[in-house]
Each structure stands twice: as C-alpha cells, then as structure tokens.
Design a protein around this motif. Sequence first.
Motif, PDB file in Angstrom:
ATOM      1  N   PRO A 105      44.881   9.250  13.870  1.00 50.01           N
ATOM      2  CA  PRO A 105      45.588   9.761  12.679  1.00 50.01           C
ATOM      3  C   PRO A 105      44.724  10.792  11.948  1.00 50.01           C
ATOM      4  O   PRO A 105      43.501  10.799  12.078  1.00 50.01           O
ATOM      5  N   ARG A 107      42.723  12.447   9.025  1.00 50.72           N
ATOM      6  CA  ARG A 107      41.862  11.861   8.001  1.00 50.72           C
ATOM      7  C   ARG A 107      42.432  12.155   6.608  1.00 50.72           C
ATOM      8  O   ARG A 107      42.804  13.291   6.313  1.00 50.72           O
ATOM      9  N   ALA A 108      42.480  11.139   5.782  1.00 49.27           N
ATOM     10  CA  ALA A 108      42.983  11.317   4.415  1.00 49.27           C
ATOM     11  C   ALA A 108      41.938  11.988   3.557  1.00 49.27           C
ATOM     12  O   ALA A 108      40.752  11.710   3.656  1.00 49.27           O
ATOM     13  N   ARG A 109      42.391  12.899   2.698  1.00 42.39           N
ATOM     14  CA  ARG A 109      41.490  13.571   1.765  1.00 42.39           C
ATOM     15  C   ARG A 109      41.888  13.180   0.349  1.00 42.39           C
ATOM     16  O   ARG A 109      43.029  13.374  -0.050  1.00 42.39           O
ATOM     17  N   LEU A 110      40.975  12.636  -0.368  1.00 40.05           N
ATOM     18  CA  LEU A 110      41.223  12.219  -1.742  1.00 40.05           C
ATOM     19  C   LEU A 110      40.748  13.312  -2.687  1.00 40.05           C
ATOM     20  O   LEU A 110      39.632  13.799  -2.578  1.00 40.05           O
ATOM     21  N   ARG A 111      41.633  13.657  -3.641  1.00 40.49           N
ATOM     22  CA  ARG A 111      41.284  14.688  -4.606  1.00 40.49           C
ATOM     23  C   ARG A 111      41.274  14.070  -5.983  1.00 40.49           C
ATOM     24  O   ARG A 111      42.195  13.321  -6.341  1.00 40.49           O
ATOM     25  N   SER A 114      44.633  13.488  -8.862  1.00 41.28           N
ATOM     26  CA  SER A 114      45.976  13.567  -8.283  1.00 41.28           C
ATOM     27  C   SER A 114      46.714  12.288  -8.469  1.00 41.28           C
ATOM     28  O   SER A 114      46.337  11.229  -8.426  1.00 41.28           O
TER      29      SER A 114
END
Length: 114
Positions: A105, A107-111, A114
């Motif tokens: 999957p 990769r999730a990016r955290l900002r 948000s």
Amino acid sequence: MAARRQASYQWRLREVMAAAGLFNASDLEPLLAERGITLSSVQVWRLVTQTPERLSLPVLAALCDIFAVTPAELIATRAENIPARRRAASGGKDDGATDLNALRPARARLRPGS
C-alpha cells in the motif's frame, strides 16, 4: 553463469564379494576381524546390502586388502553437469516473480493541521 556439477557414487561391495566367491554377509565378518575390524553381524550386513553414506578408512583399507582391490573398484564415482534452469523467452518482466512494490500500500503522509 557457472555450470553446476553433481557427484554421485555406487557402492560395489556386493559385486566384488561375488567375484571373490563370497555370497553371504556373514562370510565377511571373520575376514574383517582378522584385520582388526570388529563389526556386529548387523553392521556387516548393512555394509554389504546398503550403500554407506560414511565409511571409515580402516574399514575401507581392510575391504581392499581382503579382496585385493583398490578403493576405485569398490566405489564407482561419477560427476555430471546439471543443466541450468531456462529463463522465459518473453524478454519482458514475466519471469514468474511477483513485483512486491505493486502489492504494497502507499505510505500515508501526515500533515500538521489537517
């Protein structure tokens, strides 16, 4: 790519015994004992009827002395090349391997905020 070789061997004690006129494993036991090799009846029977994976040099030397043969006459060896595996001729990426990157999957990016 280097060629691989496979070595194999054939235990020929039974044939050597028959050529010398010995047809029973029990006939071999006293001949070995004369040369200082003490094996049980079962061990001698296995030595005659089965192919040993390990063999002590004193036993091999005694067998060569009993039958007046060389180790090469007791153990026939053979080595042959193993053919290399053939690759798919498609020239593309279809070599049977799965591309793991396509299955992973994203990769999730955290900002922040948000």
